[in-house]
Design a protein around this motif. Structure first.
Motif, PDB file in Angstrom:
ATOM      1  N   ALA A 129      -6.535   2.270   1.412  1.00  0.00           N
ATOM      2  CA  ALA A 129      -7.090   0.975   1.817  1.00  0.00           C
ATOM      3  C   ALA A 129      -8.561   0.852   1.439  1.00  0.00           C
ATOM      4  CB  ALA A 129      -6.919   0.780   3.320  1.00  0.00           C
ATOM      5  N   ASN A 130      -9.227   1.991   1.197  1.00  0.00           N
ATOM      6  CA  ASN A 130     -10.640   1.970   0.819  1.00  0.00           C
ATOM      7  C   ASN A 130     -10.852   1.620  -0.654  1.00  0.00           C
ATOM      8  OD1 ASN A 130     -11.349   2.842   3.429  1.00  0.00           O
ATOM      9  ND2 ASN A 130     -11.122   4.994   2.863  1.00  0.00           N
ATOM     10  N   ILE A 131      -9.763   1.584  -1.420  1.00  0.00           N
ATOM     11  CA  ILE A 131      -9.852   1.281  -2.845  1.00  0.00           C
ATOM     12  C   ILE A 131      -9.823  -0.235  -3.029  1.00  0.00           C
ATOM     13  CG2 ILE A 131      -8.739   1.552  -5.098  1.00  0.00           C
ATOM     14  CD1 ILE A 131      -7.566   4.201  -4.043  1.00  0.00           C
ATOM     15  N   SER A 132     -10.934  -0.774  -3.516  1.00  0.00           N
ATOM     16  CA  SER A 132     -11.051  -2.233  -3.612  1.00  0.00           C
ATOM     17  C   SER A 132     -10.507  -2.803  -4.912  1.00  0.00           C
ATOM     18  CB  SER A 132     -12.526  -2.639  -3.461  1.00  0.00           C
ATOM     19  OG  SER A 132     -13.329  -1.980  -4.428  1.00  0.00           O
ATOM     20  N   GLY A 133     -10.334  -1.960  -5.928  1.00  0.00           N
ATOM     21  CA  GLY A 133      -9.870  -2.447  -7.221  1.00  0.00           C
ATOM     22  C   GLY A 133      -8.437  -2.060  -7.529  1.00  0.00           C
ATOM     23  N   LYS A 134      -8.091  -2.151  -8.791  1.00  0.00           N
ATOM     24  CA  LYS A 134      -6.721  -1.865  -9.216  1.00  0.00           C
ATOM     25  C   LYS A 134      -6.465  -0.364  -9.350  1.00  0.00           C
ATOM     26  CE  LYS A 134      -5.912  -6.144 -11.804  1.00  0.00           C
ATOM     27  NZ  LYS A 134      -5.548  -6.719 -13.127  1.00  0.00           N
ATOM     28  N   MET A 135      -5.195   0.005  -9.168  1.00  0.00           N
ATOM     29  CA  MET A 135      -4.760   1.372  -9.402  1.00  0.00           C
ATOM     30  C   MET A 135      -4.072   1.454 -10.763  1.00  0.00           C
ATOM     31  SD  MET A 135      -3.167   2.566  -5.775  1.00  0.00           S
ATOM     32  CE  MET A 135      -4.137   2.531  -4.268  1.00  0.00           C
ATOM     33  N   HIS A 136      -4.033   2.661 -11.290  1.00  0.00           N
ATOM     34  CA  HIS A 136      -3.338   2.863 -12.563  1.00  0.00           C
ATOM     35  C   HIS A 136      -1.836   2.642 -12.348  1.00  0.00           C
ATOM     36  CE1 HIS A 136      -1.818   4.716 -16.208  1.00  0.00           C
ATOM     37  NE2 HIS A 136      -3.062   4.764 -16.674  1.00  0.00           N
ATOM     38  N   PRO A 137      -1.154   1.968 -13.265  1.00  0.00           N
ATOM     39  CA  PRO A 137       0.288   1.724 -13.111  1.00  0.00           C
ATOM     40  C   PRO A 137       1.094   2.992 -12.857  1.00  0.00           C
ATOM     41  CG  PRO A 137      -0.573   0.434 -14.937  1.00  0.00           C
ATOM     42  CD  PRO A 137      -1.692   1.332 -14.494  1.00  0.00           C
ATOM     43  N   GLY A 138       0.688   4.109 -13.472  1.00  0.00           N
ATOM     44  CA  GLY A 138       1.396   5.370 -13.238  1.00  0.00           C
ATOM     45  C   GLY A 138       1.261   5.826 -11.801  1.00  0.00           C
ATOM     46  N   ALA A 139       0.075   5.651 -11.216  1.00  0.00           N
ATOM     47  CA  ALA A 139      -0.145   5.993  -9.812  1.00  0.00           C
ATOM     48  C   ALA A 139       0.633   5.044  -8.907  1.00  0.00           C
ATOM     49  CB  ALA A 139      -1.636   5.939  -9.492  1.00  0.00           C
ATOM     50  N   VAL A 140       0.625   3.759  -9.262  1.00  0.00           N
ATOM     51  CA  VAL A 140       1.377   2.762  -8.480  1.00  0.00           C
ATOM     52  C   VAL A 140       2.854   3.150  -8.422  1.00  0.00           C
ATOM     53  CG1 VAL A 140       2.198   0.370  -8.449  1.00  0.00           C
ATOM     54  CG2 VAL A 140      -0.220   0.862  -8.905  1.00  0.00           C
ATOM     55  N   LYS A 141       3.397   3.573  -9.553  1.00  0.00           N
ATOM     56  CA  LYS A 141       4.803   3.988  -9.604  1.00  0.00           C
ATOM     57  C   LYS A 141       5.080   5.104  -8.611  1.00  0.00           C
ATOM     58  CE  LYS A 141       8.309   6.035 -12.628  1.00  0.00           C
ATOM     59  NZ  LYS A 141       8.598   6.638 -13.953  1.00  0.00           N
ATOM     60  N   TYR A 142       4.185   6.089  -8.561  1.00  0.00           N
ATOM     61  CA  TYR A 142       4.392   7.198  -7.616  1.00  0.00           C
ATOM     62  C   TYR A 142       4.355   6.697  -6.176  1.00  0.00           C
ATOM     63  CZ  TYR A 142       3.491  10.903  -4.390  1.00  0.00           C
ATOM     64  OH  TYR A 142       3.575  11.708  -3.281  1.00  0.00           O
ATOM     65  N   TYR A 143       3.341   5.881  -5.829  1.00  0.00           N
ATOM     66  CA  TYR A 143       3.202   5.421  -4.441  1.00  0.00           C
ATOM     67  C   TYR A 143       4.405   4.597  -3.997  1.00  0.00           C
ATOM     68  CZ  TYR A 143      -1.591   7.115  -4.586  1.00  0.00           C
ATOM     69  OH  TYR A 143      -2.702   7.912  -4.702  1.00  0.00           O
ATOM     70  N   LEU A 144       4.911   3.756  -4.882  1.00  0.00           N
ATOM     71  CA  LEU A 144       6.073   2.946  -4.525  1.00  0.00           C
ATOM     72  C   LEU A 144       7.310   3.829  -4.324  1.00  0.00           C
ATOM     73  CD1 LEU A 144       5.604  -0.168  -6.843  1.00  0.00           C
ATOM     74  CD2 LEU A 144       5.022   0.082  -4.417  1.00  0.00           C
ATOM     75  N   GLU A 145       7.457   4.833  -5.169  1.00  0.00           N
ATOM     76  CA  GLU A 145       8.566   5.776  -5.004  1.00  0.00           C
ATOM     77  C   GLU A 145       8.453   6.549  -3.698  1.00  0.00           C
ATOM     78  OE1 GLU A 145       9.616   6.843  -9.690  1.00  0.00           O
ATOM     79  OE2 GLU A 145       8.801   8.372  -8.359  1.00  0.00           O
ATOM     80  N   ALA A 146       7.202   6.848  -3.310  1.00  0.00           N
ATOM     81  CA  ALA A 146       6.964   7.633  -2.082  1.00  0.00           C
ATOM     82  C   ALA A 146       7.003   6.763  -0.837  1.00  0.00           C
ATOM     83  CB  ALA A 146       5.621   8.340  -2.177  1.00  0.00           C
ATOM     84  N   GLY A 147       7.212   5.468  -1.010  1.00  0.00           N
ATOM     85  CA  GLY A 147       7.301   4.559   0.136  1.00  0.00           C
ATOM     86  C   GLY A 147       5.949   4.215   0.747  1.00  0.00           C
ATOM     87  N   VAL A 148       4.897   4.356  -0.044  1.00  0.00           N
ATOM     88  CA  VAL A 148       3.542   4.037   0.433  1.00  0.00           C
ATOM     89  C   VAL A 148       3.262   2.545   0.203  1.00  0.00           C
ATOM     90  CG1 VAL A 148       1.074   4.486   0.156  1.00  0.00           C
ATOM     91  CG2 VAL A 148       2.715   6.374  -0.019  1.00  0.00           C
ATOM     92  N   GLU A 149       2.818   1.872   1.221  1.00  0.00           N
ATOM     93  CA  GLU A 149       2.536   0.434   1.114  1.00  0.00           C
ATOM     94  C   GLU A 149       1.198   0.238   0.426  1.00  0.00           C
ATOM     95  OE1 GLU A 149       2.213  -3.545   3.974  1.00  0.00           O
ATOM     96  OE2 GLU A 149       2.975  -1.645   4.771  1.00  0.00           O
ATOM     97  N   LEU A 150       1.177  -0.585  -0.607  1.00  0.00           N
ATOM     98  CA  LEU A 150      -0.038  -0.874  -1.348  1.00  0.00           C
ATOM     99  C   LEU A 150      -0.478  -2.331  -1.126  1.00  0.00           C
ATOM    100  CD1 LEU A 150       0.764   0.823  -4.779  1.00  0.00           C
ATOM    101  CD2 LEU A 150      -0.504   1.805  -2.855  1.00  0.00           C
ATOM    102  N   ALA A 151      -1.758  -2.565  -1.256  1.00  0.00           N
ATOM    103  CA  ALA A 151      -2.257  -3.935  -1.169  1.00  0.00           C
ATOM    104  C   ALA A 151      -1.973  -4.671  -2.471  1.00  0.00           C
ATOM    105  CB  ALA A 151      -3.767  -3.919  -0.903  1.00  0.00           C
ATOM    106  N   ALA A 152      -1.958  -5.981  -2.421  1.00  0.00           N
ATOM    107  CA  ALA A 152      -1.643  -6.794  -3.603  1.00  0.00           C
ATOM    108  C   ALA A 152      -2.631  -6.517  -4.739  1.00  0.00           C
ATOM    109  CB  ALA A 152      -1.665  -8.267  -3.234  1.00  0.00           C
ATOM    110  N   HIS A 153      -3.917  -6.303  -4.395  1.00  0.00           N
ATOM    111  CA  HIS A 153      -4.912  -6.118  -5.452  1.00  0.00           C
ATOM    112  C   HIS A 153      -4.819  -4.742  -6.128  1.00  0.00           C
ATOM    113  CE1 HIS A 153      -7.131  -4.405  -1.912  1.00  0.00           C
ATOM    114  NE2 HIS A 153      -7.483  -3.511  -2.816  1.00  0.00           N
ATOM    115  N   HIS A 154      -4.054  -3.846  -5.545  1.00  0.00           N
ATOM    116  CA  HIS A 154      -3.897  -2.517  -6.148  1.00  0.00           C
ATOM    117  C   HIS A 154      -3.014  -2.547  -7.393  1.00  0.00           C
ATOM    118  CE1 HIS A 154      -4.858  -0.423  -2.072  1.00  0.00           C
ATOM    119  NE2 HIS A 154      -5.932  -0.623  -2.789  1.00  0.00           N
ATOM    120  N   GLN A 155      -2.145  -3.556  -7.487  1.00  0.00           N
ATOM    121  CA  GLN A 155      -1.135  -3.559  -8.565  1.00  0.00           C
ATOM    122  C   GLN A 155      -1.458  -4.560  -9.654  1.00  0.00           C
ATOM    123  OE1 GLN A 155       2.970  -3.347  -6.910  1.00  0.00           O
ATOM    124  NE2 GLN A 155       1.962  -3.344  -4.909  1.00  0.00           N
TER     125      GLN A 155
END
Length: 318
Positions: A292-318
């Motif tokens: 939640a402390n990350i204000s900008g975008k995440m790398h798509p590869g990292a996003v893929k891992y978090y979604l697979e792990a069931g981690v909820e991401l903010a809209a601006h992360h993707q």
């Protein structure tokens, strides 16, 4: 015929070794000064990734002179460049503000987050003998802030914010001597910033007996920093949670890194985190909530891992 067979065998072994070398993915991790705990963290991440990927991913740690340098190099380094910095510096770089005003670069827009690492955590450490249990009670006491560090600058800022400017005697002692100075009564307390549990606070708590001050919600709001809770029992004699402030720190890369590498690096980090924590307790302070402390975008590869792990991401992360 025998000699010919040996030549073929030697050639095959050489080719095999070359193929293995080519199969390795090499990553550069730009960290901090070698004397910093963050450099040690980088080394631990390097070892963890190597172990977690069966040596298929090799992370080489580079020393850095600071977070601004790390961000600046993102504009010129290759695809497998990873660096650590507070999210606020990435935001400033992408907006071309403050220290990046005259060094703006469109490449900064390609910076992407991977995962959080331990935050810089403020510790206001007072000896039990001083009787200090609140910021107001620091008046007329002798406090060590140190010089030039983030903790020293923050400590000075907080004294001003909380009405203590000019009312506290600032000790002219190096922060490296804080614990012995506290033990022999030269100072009543010291201010330090680093990942928790901080080694110098552990030493002070075990050898002298200390109180680490908590900040109120109003004080945290004034500081404009991120709230962080140090759990009870982290330090000797600490029977309650400590509420303090922190400066989040995150590992970043750029869009030049391919998705597979970003995914594997992020996955290895989280899967090996508990193993790292068994040796270095500061990893216990890291959780997926810190995304939640990350204000900008995440790398798509990292996003893929978090979604697979069931981690909820903010809209601006993707």
């Amino acid at each position: 015929m025998k000699v010919f067979s040996q030549v073929l065998l030697s050639a095959a072994v050489t080719l095999s070794c070359t193929s293995l070398a080519l199969a390795e993915t090499r990553i550069t991790y730009k960290s901090a000064k070698t004397s910093s705990s963050y450099y040690q963290m980088a080394v631990e991440i390097s070892q963890a990734v190597k172990q977690g990927t069966d040596s298929n991913y090799i992370v080489t740690v580079e020393e850095s002179q600071g977070s601004v340098q790390n961000v600046m190099e993102a504009a010129v380094r290759g695809g497998n460049y990873v660096f650590t910095t507070p999210p606020v510096l990435v935001k400033l770089a992408q907006q071309g503000k403050a220290m990046f005003k005259k060094r703006a670069n469109p490449k900064f827009q390609e910076i992407r987050a991977l995962f959080p690492i331990p935050s810089l955590t403020m510790h206001f450490v007072m000896s039990d003998k001083s009787g200090i249990n609140s910021f107001a009670q620091m008046q007329d006491k002798k406090i060590l802030l140190g010089k030039g560090s983030f903790g020293a600058r923050e400590g000075e800022k907080y004294l001003k914010l909380f009405g203590l400017e000019g009312k506290v005697t600032l000790a002219q002692v190096e922060l490296s001597n804080a614990v012995p100075a506290l033990k022999n009564g030269q100072i009543d307390g010291f201010v330090t910033a680093g990942s928790y549990p901080a080694p110098n606070v552990i030493e002070a708590a075990a050898g002298t007996g200390v109180t680490v001050l908590s900040l109120s919600d109003e004080q945290i709001k004034l500081s404009k920093r991120t709230k962080l809770v140090i759990p009870a029992g982290t330090y000797a004699g600490q029977d309650k949670d400590i509420t303090t402030t922190s400066l989040p720190v995150v590992a970043y890369t750029t869009t030049a890194m391919d998705d597979k590498t970003a995914y594997t690096l992020t996955k290895s980090y989280w899967q090996q985190k508990q193993i790292m924590a068994d040796t270095s307790p500061w990893w216990n302070g890291v959780s997926s909530k810190m995304l939640a402390n990350i204000s900008g975008k995440m790398h798509p590869g990292a996003v893929k891992y978090y979604l697979e792990a069931g981690v909820e991401l903010a809209a601006h992360h993707q």
